[in-house]
Design a protein around this motif. Sequence first.
Motif, PDB file in Angstrom:
ATOM      1  N   VAL A 162       5.642 -40.310  89.175  1.00  0.00           N
ATOM      2  CA  VAL A 162       5.705 -41.741  88.867  1.00  0.00           C
ATOM      3  C   VAL A 162       4.306 -42.343  88.956  1.00  0.00           C
ATOM      4  N   ASN A 163       3.850 -42.898  87.842  1.00  0.00           N
ATOM      5  CA  ASN A 163       2.535 -43.544  87.746  1.00  0.00           C
ATOM      6  C   ASN A 163       1.394 -42.642  88.201  1.00  0.00           C
ATOM      7  N   GLY A 164       1.608 -41.336  88.094  1.00  0.00           N
ATOM      8  CA  GLY A 164       0.558 -40.387  88.441  1.00  0.00           C
ATOM      9  C   GLY A 164       0.225 -40.336  89.911  1.00  0.00           C
ATOM     10  N   GLN A 165       1.088 -40.937  90.765  1.00  0.00           N
ATOM     11  CA  GLN A 165       0.729 -41.068  92.172  1.00  0.00           C
ATOM     12  C   GLN A 165       1.755 -40.500  93.149  1.00  0.00           C
ATOM     13  N   ARG A 166       3.012 -40.422  92.746  1.00  0.00           N
ATOM     14  CA  ARG A 166       4.057 -39.909  93.633  1.00  0.00           C
ATOM     15  C   ARG A 166       4.942 -38.953  92.856  1.00  0.00           C
ATOM     16  N   GLU A 167       5.491 -37.956  93.559  1.00  0.00           N
ATOM     17  CA  GLU A 167       6.337 -36.987  92.881  1.00  0.00           C
ATOM     18  C   GLU A 167       7.615 -36.755  93.672  1.00  0.00           C
ATOM     19  N   PHE A 168       8.691 -36.417  92.938  1.00  0.00           N
ATOM     20  CA  PHE A 168      10.001 -36.199  93.526  1.00  0.00           C
ATOM     21  C   PHE A 168      10.737 -35.128  92.732  1.00  0.00           C
ATOM     22  N   ILE A 169      11.818 -34.629  93.325  1.00  0.00           N
ATOM     23  CA  ILE A 169      12.751 -33.816  92.551  1.00  0.00           C
ATOM     24  C   ILE A 169      13.359 -34.726  91.496  1.00  0.00           C
ATOM     25  N   GLY A 170      13.307 -34.320  90.254  1.00  0.00           N
ATOM     26  CA  GLY A 170      13.688 -35.196  89.153  1.00  0.00           C
ATOM     27  C   GLY A 170      15.127 -35.649  89.153  1.00  0.00           C
ATOM     28  N   SER A 171      15.991 -34.950  89.864  1.00  0.00           N
ATOM     29  CA  SER A 171      17.403 -35.323  89.919  1.00  0.00           C
ATOM     30  C   SER A 171      17.755 -36.114  91.172  1.00  0.00           C
ATOM     31  N   ASP A 172      16.769 -36.421  92.019  1.00  0.00           N
ATOM     32  CA  ASP A 172      17.001 -37.180  93.244  1.00  0.00           C
ATOM     33  C   ASP A 172      17.058 -38.664  92.894  1.00  0.00           C
ATOM     34  N   GLU A 173      18.259 -39.148  92.599  1.00  0.00           N
ATOM     35  CA  GLU A 173      18.414 -40.509  92.077  1.00  0.00           C
ATOM     36  C   GLU A 173      17.888 -41.560  93.044  1.00  0.00           C
ATOM     37  N   SER A 174      18.151 -41.402  94.323  1.00  0.00           N
ATOM     38  CA  SER A 174      17.711 -42.385  95.304  1.00  0.00           C
ATOM     39  C   SER A 174      16.192 -42.491  95.338  1.00  0.00           C
ATOM     40  N   ALA A 175      15.516 -41.347  95.387  1.00  0.00           N
ATOM     41  CA  ALA A 175      14.049 -41.346  95.438  1.00  0.00           C
ATOM     42  C   ALA A 175      13.459 -41.883  94.145  1.00  0.00           C
ATOM     43  N   VAL A 176      14.027 -41.489  93.026  1.00  0.00           N
ATOM     44  CA  VAL A 176      13.490 -41.898  91.728  1.00  0.00           C
ATOM     45  C   VAL A 176      13.669 -43.394  91.512  1.00  0.00           C
ATOM     46  N   THR A 177      14.875 -43.906  91.752  1.00  0.00           N
ATOM     47  CA  THR A 177      15.103 -45.340  91.536  1.00  0.00           C
ATOM     48  C   THR A 177      14.296 -46.183  92.521  1.00  0.00           C
ATOM     49  N   GLY A 178      14.125 -45.679  93.741  1.00  0.00           N
ATOM     50  CA  GLY A 178      13.296 -46.398  94.705  1.00  0.00           C
ATOM     51  C   GLY A 178      11.854 -46.466  94.258  1.00  0.00           C
ATOM     52  N   ALA A 179      11.347 -45.364  93.722  1.00  0.00           N
ATOM     53  CA  ALA A 179       9.966 -45.335  93.245  1.00  0.00           C
ATOM     54  C   ALA A 179       9.779 -46.258  92.046  1.00  0.00           C
ATOM     55  N   ILE A 180      10.782 -46.303  91.169  1.00  0.00           N
ATOM     56  CA  ILE A 180      10.711 -47.205  90.021  1.00  0.00           C
ATOM     57  C   ILE A 180      10.674 -48.652  90.495  1.00  0.00           C
ATOM     58  N   ARG A 181      11.544 -48.986  91.442  1.00  0.00           N
ATOM     59  CA  ARG A 181      11.592 -50.352  91.959  1.00  0.00           C
ATOM     60  C   ARG A 181      10.246 -50.744  92.581  1.00  0.00           C
TER      61      ARG A 181
END
Length: 250
Positions: free
Chosen positions: A117-136
Amino acid sequence: MKPVRISAISAAVVLSLFIAVFLTRNTASGKEIKGQGFAVLELFTSEGCSSCPPADALLARIQEEAGNKPIYILAYHVDYWDHLGWKDSFSSSRFSKRQYQYSQQLPAQVYTPQLVVNGQREFIGSDESAVTGAIRNALNGSADVALNVHGQLQAGKLDLDYRVTGNSNKSKLMVAVVEKHAVSNVKRGENEGRTLSHVQIVRALHEFEFGNNRQQISLPEGFNPQGWEVIAWVQNRNTGAITAATHVTL
């Protein structure tokens, strides 16, 4: 009956306090909701990876629900799965190289499905909680750099005219040509027998140094403005941080 009445009153008080705290927290986060940030989501995936389809599905939902929010989705199909039973027709060694570069900059391991996300943080792509939190968090941030790009179609080419405002020192312009949706029937490998649906497939990736505000790129075969799009962003060459992003106006 009196103890019951006291319990009910106590419960009402507790509930009222809970609601007050909840509203207070949401009011406090209201400043963040008004943020001027953006989110560039880069998924590294492969048709040969059985763990990847849930990540593709998550991105599809995010895309559908994004509306007019400044969320830019890029799915890179890496090629290091290609020798394990199924060759992904969307894969490219350049996308694998980009993922390995991130592994040095973040730093992080190389795996699929991996989302940056934005070249600065990475997550397992299917981890919805982590991904949506990073987007927010990304949307609730600020943007100190602005990017505007206009494109003119020219018989298999795209002429780009761009403007950057703000600090673009040590940065480069990245341009991705993206196919919005495709379906594949996988006949071998970990996903043998499955029909896979993909969104936001990066079919070409270009990199430019700042200086000349006009550039030209070649368009992949089959490109059309209805089923494809072009996304551009400003990225720090050293850290990988993305400081601005936009859809190219065609």
